[in-house]
Structures are given as C-alpha cells and as structure tokens.
Design a protein around this motif. Structure first.
Motif, PDB file in Angstrom:
ATOM      1  N   ARG A 141      52.606  39.568  22.235  1.00  0.00           N
ATOM      2  CA  ARG A 141      53.001  39.371  23.630  1.00  0.00           C
ATOM      3  C   ARG A 141      51.766  39.380  24.518  1.00  0.00           C
ATOM      4  NH1 ARG A 141      54.338  42.969  27.932  1.00  0.00           N
ATOM      5  NH2 ARG A 141      55.851  42.079  29.394  1.00  0.00           N
ATOM      6  N   GLU A 142      51.624  38.350  25.359  1.00  0.00           N
ATOM      7  CA  GLU A 142      50.481  38.314  26.264  1.00  0.00           C
ATOM      8  C   GLU A 142      50.545  39.481  27.234  1.00  0.00           C
ATOM      9  OE1 GLU A 142      49.744  34.744  28.374  1.00  0.00           O
ATOM     10  OE2 GLU A 142      49.113  33.633  26.590  1.00  0.00           O
ATOM     11  N   GLY A 143      49.369  39.996  27.575  1.00  0.00           N
ATOM     12  CA  GLY A 143      49.308  41.123  28.496  1.00  0.00           C
ATOM     13  C   GLY A 143      48.272  42.125  28.034  1.00  0.00           C
ATOM     14  N   SER A 144      48.400  43.347  28.502  1.00  0.00           N
ATOM     15  CA  SER A 144      47.386  44.359  28.219  1.00  0.00           C
ATOM     16  C   SER A 144      47.318  44.751  26.752  1.00  0.00           C
ATOM     17  CB  SER A 144      47.650  45.608  29.071  1.00  0.00           C
ATOM     18  OG  SER A 144      48.925  46.162  28.761  1.00  0.00           O
ATOM     19  N   MET A 145      48.417  44.579  25.998  1.00  0.00           N
ATOM     20  CA  MET A 145      48.433  44.965  24.585  1.00  0.00           C
ATOM     21  C   MET A 145      48.398  43.760  23.640  1.00  0.00           C
ATOM     22  SD  MET A 145      48.381  48.242  24.574  1.00  0.00           S
ATOM     23  CE  MET A 145      48.879  48.764  22.926  1.00  0.00           C
ATOM     24  N   GLY A 146      48.256  42.563  24.170  1.00  0.00           N
ATOM     25  CA  GLY A 146      48.242  41.367  23.330  1.00  0.00           C
ATOM     26  C   GLY A 146      47.143  41.409  22.286  1.00  0.00           C
TER      27      GLY A 146
ATOM     28  N   THR B  42      41.807  30.373  46.364  1.00  0.00           N
ATOM     29  CA  THR B  42      41.907  31.501  47.287  1.00  0.00           C
ATOM     30  C   THR B  42      42.029  32.789  46.491  1.00  0.00           C
ATOM     31  OG1 THR B  42      43.043  30.107  48.906  1.00  0.00           O
ATOM     32  CG2 THR B  42      43.220  32.501  49.198  1.00  0.00           C
ATOM     33  N   PHE B  43      41.133  33.724  46.756  1.00  0.00           N
ATOM     34  CA  PHE B  43      41.113  34.958  45.983  1.00  0.00           C
ATOM     35  C   PHE B  43      42.218  35.912  46.417  1.00  0.00           C
ATOM     36  CE2 PHE B  43      36.781  33.570  45.098  1.00  0.00           C
ATOM     37  CZ  PHE B  43      36.661  33.896  43.756  1.00  0.00           C
ATOM     38  N   CYS B  44      42.674  36.706  45.453  1.00  0.00           N
ATOM     39  CA  CYS B  44      43.629  37.769  45.749  1.00  0.00           C
ATOM     40  C   CYS B  44      42.916  38.904  46.498  1.00  0.00           C
ATOM     41  CB  CYS B  44      44.211  38.357  44.461  1.00  0.00           C
ATOM     42  SG  CYS B  44      45.003  37.199  43.344  1.00  0.00           S
ATOM     43  N   ASP B  45      43.714  39.704  47.178  1.00  0.00           N
ATOM     44  CA  ASP B  45      43.204  40.971  47.683  1.00  0.00           C
ATOM     45  C   ASP B  45      43.277  41.973  46.538  1.00  0.00           C
ATOM     46  OD1 ASP B  45      42.752  40.091  50.288  1.00  0.00           O
ATOM     47  OD2 ASP B  45      44.849  40.460  50.853  1.00  0.00           O
ATOM     48  N   PHE B  46      42.248  42.783  46.387  1.00  0.00           N
ATOM     49  CA  PHE B  46      42.220  43.759  45.311  1.00  0.00           C
ATOM     50  C   PHE B  46      42.439  45.146  45.906  1.00  0.00           C
ATOM     51  CE2 PHE B  46      39.848  40.147  43.746  1.00  0.00           C
ATOM     52  CZ  PHE B  46      40.363  40.001  42.478  1.00  0.00           C
ATOM     53  N   PRO B  47      43.655  45.639  45.825  1.00  0.00           N
ATOM     54  CA  PRO B  47      43.968  46.929  46.453  1.00  0.00           C
ATOM     55  C   PRO B  47      43.399  48.087  45.647  1.00  0.00           C
ATOM     56  CG  PRO B  47      45.854  46.136  45.210  1.00  0.00           C
ATOM     57  CD  PRO B  47      44.810  45.050  45.135  1.00  0.00           C
TER      58      PRO B  47
ATOM     59  N   LEU C 142      43.452  38.764  30.771  1.00  0.00           N
ATOM     60  CA  LEU C 142      43.065  39.130  32.118  1.00  0.00           C
ATOM     61  C   LEU C 142      43.681  38.168  33.133  1.00  0.00           C
ATOM     62  CD1 LEU C 142      39.283  39.925  31.515  1.00  0.00           C
ATOM     63  CD2 LEU C 142      41.232  41.490  31.482  1.00  0.00           C
ATOM     64  N   LYS C 143      44.173  38.717  34.226  1.00  0.00           N
ATOM     65  CA  LYS C 143      44.784  37.893  35.259  1.00  0.00           C
ATOM     66  C   LYS C 143      43.707  37.152  36.049  1.00  0.00           C
ATOM     67  CE  LYS C 143      48.818  40.890  35.923  1.00  0.00           C
ATOM     68  NZ  LYS C 143      49.578  41.706  36.900  1.00  0.00           N
ATOM     69  N   TYR C 144      44.024  35.925  36.442  1.00  0.00           N
ATOM     70  CA  TYR C 144      43.098  35.181  37.291  1.00  0.00           C
ATOM     71  C   TYR C 144      43.103  35.780  38.697  1.00  0.00           C
ATOM     72  CZ  TYR C 144      42.666  31.625  33.683  1.00  0.00           C
ATOM     73  OH  TYR C 144      42.398  30.981  32.510  1.00  0.00           O
TER      74      TYR C 144
END
Length: 238
Positions: free
Chosen positions: A56-61, A96-101, A85-87
């Motif tokens: 499964r794609e994601g942190s444990m893929g 357009t970049f995301c805001d990184f909280p 890793l998420k784009y």
C-alpha cells in the motif's frame, strides 16, 4: 508503538492468521495489500527469507516484517520501506506550494534524481550474523528481471563483482564487519541505522533524464531502527 507491536508479533507463527492480522495492523492496510513471501536473497543465496511486505502506498509502503531466515526465527524483524513522499504543491499546473504547518521544524532541499529507487537494508540470521541486501519498492529483494538487470546494476554501482549463476556463497562483502564492506554503505555498520535509500541512475539505467555518467547509486536518506528518516547531503562536486 512499532517496537511494542513487534514484541506482540513474537507470539505468532509465520503463515498463521494471527501473523497476517498483525501485519495488517502494523502496516495499516488490508490483506490484499500485503504480500506473504518466502524467497532466496539474491545477494546471499544461502539465505531463504520469509515474511510479509506492505504494497500500500504511503508511509509503510514497501516495508517488511521478516519472520524466518532458513526456517529459523529471527524476531520478527521490521524493515522500513521507502515511503511515498507527498508532493509539496497545491496545484501541479502552477506549482503553487503548500503551506507547511507545525510541527515542521526544518526542511531539506536537494536534487530530484531520475532513476530507480533502491533500498539497501540489513537483517539478521538466527545466529545474529547481519547481512546487507537491497530491494525495490515493490519486491522483497532486488533481482534481474525482463525490465532490467537491477541486481547486477546495483553490484556494479557498488563496485562489487556479480556472483556466478551457480554461486551459492553470496556477496561476502555485504556482511557487516567484512573488511571489504563498501564505503558507500558505511552508515549501516551503526546498530541504530536500519537502511539507506538510493536512486540508481545513469546511462546504464536510462530514464527521462540523460546523465553524464554511466551508473551511480545516489544516496537520498537513511532510516534508523525506529523509522526516523535523515537526509544524506551530497558534497558540492556530486
């Protein structure tokens, strides 16, 4: 949390319903997203390894729980995969970049290499001997396939000879403590470092980008036994 879950897994036998249920809980996925495998390690063909791998794609893929080596219990032993890793874009067209909280405390900017992802990891046998092997995101071990001679290419990039087809002794240099252990993999000699992630790229492994070198394993990051990722900066001449 993962260490406590591995202690729980020690109660189960490989192939049992309880072991599969535990793998689903650890990987946070369903049964169809897990591969149960028993395979010879191409880097150490004397070792037959059994375990479960998350698809499964994601942190444990790509992560694996190893239960046995040559039929003998080894843990279970958790190998952290290369996470998806998420784009960082909210819009791919405008970039357009995301805001990184918070709680983001730092960031690392590096080159995006265009090649094949290779995870180099270590695992023990029942006697505690530590072997170093490699895998792609979708398989427990790196092998030669109809899509490419990835096993041979990885050895070439590490400046190691490919064993003969009938050689059952494996790559002696890829055992922790060997005096000819590759310098590029030196962080794996540390007990705390569980794996290193690389990009295999160059003219011998062509993708979209044409590189001015034949073949390299470009280090991206290393992962410790708790699953924490640390980037590996390249020198300015790399």
């Amino acid at each position: 949390k993962s260490s406590a879950m591995l202690e729980e897994a020690a109660k189960f036998q490989f192939g049992s319903k309880e072991a599969m249920d535990h793998a689903m809980a650890l990987f946070r996925c369903n049964k169809k997203q897990i591969d149960r495998f028993t395979k010879a390690d191409p880097f150490h063909p004397e070792n037959t390894v059994s375990g479960y791998m998350c698809r499964r794609e994601g942190s444990m893929g790509g992560s694996m729980i190893l239960y046995t080596v040559n039929g003998r219990r080894v843990g279970p032993y958790l190998v952290w995969g290369t996470p998806k890793l998420k784009y960082p874009y909210t819009d791919f067209d405008t970039r357009t970049f995301c805001d990184f909280p918070p709680p983001a405390a730092s960031y690392f900017i590096t080159t995006k290499w265009n090649g094949m992802n290779v995870l180099v990891f270590k695992y023990p046998d029942a006697n505690g001997k530590m072997y170093v092997s490699a895998k792609s995101k979708g398989s427990p071990f790196l092998t030669n396939t109809t899509f490419g001679a990835f096993f041979n290419l990885a050895l070439t990039a590490l400046d190691l000879p490919s064993p003969a087809p009938d050689d059952e002794t494996g790559v002696a240099e890829l055992v922790l403590g060997n005096e000819r252990f590759p310098a590029a993999l030196e962080p794996l000699q540390s007990e705390d470092i569980q794996s290193m992630t690389f990009e295999l790229c160059g003219r011998m492994e062509p993708h979209l980008v044409s590189y001015p070198f034949e073949l390299r394993l470009i280090p991206l990051f290393q992962t410790n036994t708790a699953g924490k990722i640390t980037p590996i900066p390249l020198h300015s001449d790399e």
